[in-house]
Scaffold this active site. Structure first.
Site, PDB file in Angstrom:
ATOM      1  N   GLU A  69      26.660  31.007  54.427  1.00  0.00           N
ATOM      2  CA  GLU A  69      27.568  31.582  55.075  1.00  0.00           C
ATOM      3  C   GLU A  69      27.647  33.015  55.722  1.00  0.00           C
ATOM      4  OE1 GLU A  69      28.898  30.466  52.513  1.00  0.00           O
ATOM      5  OE2 GLU A  69      29.361  28.644  52.591  1.00  0.00           O
ATOM      6  N   PHE A 131      42.239  27.157  42.697  1.00  0.00           N
ATOM      7  CA  PHE A 131      40.471  26.292  43.014  1.00  0.00           C
ATOM      8  C   PHE A 131      39.889  27.310  44.669  1.00  0.00           C
ATOM      9  CE2 PHE A 131      36.944  24.032  43.989  1.00  0.00           C
ATOM     10  CZ  PHE A 131      35.841  24.652  42.889  1.00  0.00           C
ATOM     11  N   GLN A 132      38.805  28.198  44.328  1.00  0.00           N
ATOM     12  CA  GLN A 132      38.188  28.704  45.389  1.00  0.00           C
ATOM     13  C   GLN A 132      39.762  29.207  46.403  1.00  0.00           C
ATOM     14  OE1 GLN A 132      36.186  25.929  47.421  1.00  0.00           O
ATOM     15  NE2 GLN A 132      34.066  26.080  46.540  1.00  0.00           N
ATOM     16  N   LYS A 181      45.210  24.386  54.361  1.00  0.00           N
ATOM     17  CA  LYS A 181      44.621  22.935  54.138  1.00  0.00           C
ATOM     18  C   LYS A 181      45.475  22.130  54.977  1.00  0.00           C
ATOM     19  CE  LYS A 181      41.664  20.358  51.868  1.00  0.00           C
ATOM     20  NZ  LYS A 181      41.453  19.435  50.637  1.00  0.00           N
ATOM     21  N   MET A 496      12.016  52.414  54.969  1.00  0.00           N
ATOM     22  CA  MET A 496      12.586  53.147  54.927  1.00  0.00           C
ATOM     23  C   MET A 496      13.678  53.686  53.868  1.00  0.00           C
ATOM     24  SD  MET A 496      13.595  54.887  57.715  1.00  0.00           S
ATOM     25  CE  MET A 496      13.936  54.869  59.257  1.00  0.00           C
TER      26      MET A 496
END
Lengths: 597, 190
Positions: A69, A131-132, A181, A496
């Protein structure tokens, strides 16, 4: 002050249509002109994905499946930087949304308009550690311009419109919409013709003409004026006006990293980039000018060095749209607040035609000194990165599909690219300047390529940064062989960081040597043609082959290890106290590559 | 130096955390912060006292104004203002000193709001100095428990009306009803 296709209520009211929240998302995106979105599905965003099916089948909105993502946000970011439109990414709740954070912070720091849509657990589970579930609005608030949690489907159309409005107007930024949702599944009335009324949002401050006049007065009196121009010039689309102004009054221009290409770097008035890895003469000009005209930039520490010794001799004029940036780091003598697209055209007629030959001659002397020490002036017998970058410019600047969009990652190669590639137009360079996000280049290049399928896009990336997001090679294939060309500047180190360890930590290379896979074989595994380059004479043919191969191509430049980026201003030092390029031991006549200055 | 700022913002869950989060993130030092309703439905009013210098306060104000939910910010440090704090103080008492405490509280124009055999609760409203000085006095008798607010403040004199901006939707929600479709579509600002 509503501006730029933002806040418009249509004359004839739209008839509301009953639909699910999930469908509202796509209807809103269509009306915002979104054609491509980048995302990764999951449980809490499934209703919205399901509602995408008819839009995708009709060819209205195309969804690009990412492999992580973070890269969805970077791709939306790359898309937005390449087009000036709002980039959109989409992810599920919990881990999907938290993975977006780095990408959103990157966009926000560089003022890029990005809208992120995330799923959230149903409202009845909010706050139960479901959950999540994660507090996405709380997590992303510090890295976003604004964000929303949607718990009522009736609020969704307006929130969607507000989100795009806020992301786009004024100084652009990232906006996140977290949709529960059950809201996605609930039905409500959709229409999109509201007039947005946000009493606390002032994207385009009123221009104070008195300040513009004061600025013009200072500029007209200046003997050693200098423009320091940043990303704001590109965001306001005033490159042409800037060029007119500096030509009229003969003012040299130093840019920030994100201001690269604000005026063509081949222009005699362009001094290139200033700051930590800016050329010595650019930084000396900043410390020697009598009027410093800062345009659309925010005096980042990488450009100012030590603040209490930054351009102390100069009167400072600050053109800026974000009031909070005025006086944050540097207190200006004149602040011209407002959209550069308004203030710069207002300033132009007030500027007198001037010539500053004495001042320019002084700068030319400093330049000569730099050229003496410059790598481009002597023969290269080892494969060093500046040479690779210069060859890339030679191979591509006359390319048949126009000069390339260069997308760089973060680190040494990023600085070499900005030093040795001659950028000719606004927005030619896409890079993560503010947040400095390693792994940005490949996904952002994919986003830019999706926006401009026929343009030449090169991702220039280090071996360290490439391994942070290389899984997105799969996206190049899945999207039908996107013609992204990838140049890995592979020096076996996190270069770097290693350079800092060499200079400031007595060469204790802790955690900086990088083992890499065989990138050519890796590319083969992804069915992407690739080449490894180890010698200077192989560079030009390899680039030739990459350009002549349709579709993607990867070149692994196995460059000399332990090469440093010079000049360099040590962190916390004044910008004119730099570590210069070491003078080469043997100066030989160099044929082939002409220095850019 | 201490500065008194007033901010008006949308009355909505999460706005306080946005403001507090911004202050913490930018390393601004808040001495006290009071939130409550304002005269405009849908808009709450916050009084800050911040410790710092002119440049820092300038940044605090500008960064506050950047928050989309914050509708207006005023710096009233330079103006004549009325600033009041309130404290509830439970002080331990006995038969001998009870009347003495009552006398002291009266001098300070405080109130005794609860009395028990071993203690009583004193309420004081006033300037920071007055509250502090009564607390110092009562400390001699033994303070068992105390709660003290930061100041809420208002500028003296005439005031323009312009910062009462709200939207129909915000007002409706503040009044505990859903905005009508007409309100929602005409004014925006969910």
């Amino acid at each position: 002050m509503p501006k730029r296709n933002g806040n418009t209520a249509s004359a004839s009211p739209e008839t509301p249509v009953r639909m699910k929240g999930a469908q509202m998302v796509w209807e809103a995106l269509l009306r915002e002109g979104v054609r491509v979105i980048f995302g990764h599905p999951g449980g809490a965003i499934l209703p919205t994905y399901d509602a995408l099916a008819p839009y995708e089948a009709a060819g209205k909105i195309h969804h690009v499946l990412v492999r992580h993502e973070q890269c969805a946000a970077h791709m939306a970011d790359g898309w937005a930087r390449a087009t000036g439109e709002v980039g959109v990414c989409i992810a599920t709740s919990g881990p999907g949304a938290t993975n977006l954070v780095t990408g959103l912070a990157t966009a926000q720091m560089d003022s890029v308009p990005v809208v992120a849509i995330t799923g959230q657990v149903p409202t009845n589970l909010l706050g139960t550690d479901a959950f999540q579930e994660s507090d996405v609005v709380g997590v992303t608030a510090p890295v976003c311009k604004h964000n929303y949690l949607v718990t009522d489907v009736n609020e969704l159309p307006l929130i969607l419109k507000e989100a795009f409005y806020i992301a786009r107007e004024g100084r652009p930024g990232a906006v996140l919409i977290d949709i529960c949702k059950d809201v996605q599944n609930a039905e409500g009335w959709f229409r999109y013709d509201f007039e947005i009324d946000l009493p606390g949002f002032e994207p385009w401050p009123q221009v104070d003409m008195e300040a513009v006049r004061k600025a013009a007065e200072l500029i007209n009196k200046a003997e050693r004026p200098l423009v320091l121009s940043g990303h704001g010039v590109q965001l306001a689309g005033v490159g042409r006006e800037l060029l007119q102004m500096v030509e009229k009054a003969e003012i040299p221009v130093v840019t920030t990293l994100l201001g690269t290409g604000n005026i063509p770097e081949s222009h005699p008035l362009s001094l290139g980039m200033g700051g930590m890895h800016g050329e010595a003469y650019a930084n000396r000009a900043v410390q020697a000018c009598d009027v410093l005209i800062a345009m659309g930039m925010r005096f980042d520490d990488r450009i100012t060095g030590r603040l209490d010794s930054f351009a102390k001799q100069a009167k400072i004029i600050h053109f800026e749209v974000d009031k909070a940036e005025v006086g944050k780091n540097v207190v200006p003598d004149v602040a011209v607040i407002g959209d550069l697209a308004e203030t710069l055209p207002a300033l132009l007629p007030l500027i007198e035609e001037r010539r500053h030959q004495v001042w320019l001659q002084e700068i030319r002397e400093w330049k000569k000194d730099t050229e003496q020490a410059d790598i481009l002036n002597y023969e290269v017998d080892e494969l060093i990165p500046p040479f690779v970058i210069r060859q890339l410019w030679h191979a591509t600047h006359n390319a048949k599909n126009g000069p390339p969009i260069i997308v760089t990652d973060v680190g040494q190669h990023q600085m070499w690219e900005s030093q040795y590639f001659t950028h000719e137009y606004l927005g030619q360079l896409i890079t993560s300047g503010g947040l400095g996000t390693m792994g940005f280049a490949l996904p952002a290049a994919i986003g830019a390529q999706m926006a401009h399928p026929n343009r030449l896009v090169w991702a220039v990336v280090g071996d360290g940064g490439f391994q942070m997001t290389l899984q997105e090679l799969a996206v190049i294939k899945q999207e039908g062989d996107l013609p992204v060309k990838i140049a890995i500047i592979n020096n076996g180190f996190l270069g770097m960081v290693r350079q800092w360890q060499q200079l400031f930590y007595e060469k204790r290379y802790v955690g900086t040597p990088v083992w890499s896979p065989d990138f050519v074989k890796l590319a083969e595994a992804y069915q992407i043609p690739a080449l490894a380059v180890t010698k200077p004479e192989q560079v030009a043919p390899a680039l030739e082959r990459a350009l002549n191969t349709p579709g993607p191509f990867l070149i692994d430049f196995r460059v000399k290890e332990e090469v440093n980026v010079y000049p360099m201003v040590a962190p916390g030092a004044a910008v004119d106290q730099l570590i210069r390029r070491p003078k080469p031991a043997v100066m030989q006549g160099y044929s082939g590559v002409q220095p850019s200055w | 130096m201490k500065y008194t700022l007033i901010a008006w913002m949308r009355d909505k869950p999460g706005v306080l955390s946005r403001v507090a989060g911004m202050m913490r993130r930018r390393n601004f030092n808040i001495d006290s912060l009071q939130v409550g309703h304002s005269e405009t439905p849908g808009i709450s009013r916050m009084t800050f006292v911040v410790d710092g210098n002119d440049r820092m306060v300038d940044q605090v104000i500008k960064q506050l104004r950047k928050l989309v939910d914050v509708t207006r910010v005023e710096n009233i440090s330079e103006q004549p203002i009325v600033a009041r704090e309130m404290a509830l103080i439970r002080v331990s008492t006995n038969a001998e000193n009870r009347s003495e405490i009552v006398q002291l509280v009266n001098i300070y124009r405080g109130e005794i709001v609860d009395v028990a055999l071993d203690s009583m609760i004193v309420q004081i409203v006033g300037s920071e100095e007055r509250v502090a000085s009564l607390i110092d006095l009562l400390d001699n008798f033994g303070i068992v428990e105390m709660v003290r607010t930061g100041p809420v403040a208002m500028a003296r004199g005439q005031m323009e009306h312009k910062y009462r901006r709200s939207t129909a939707v915000w007002r409706a929600q503040a009044n505990g009803r859903d905005a009508t479709a007409v309100e929602r579509f005409r004014t925006g600002g969910v």
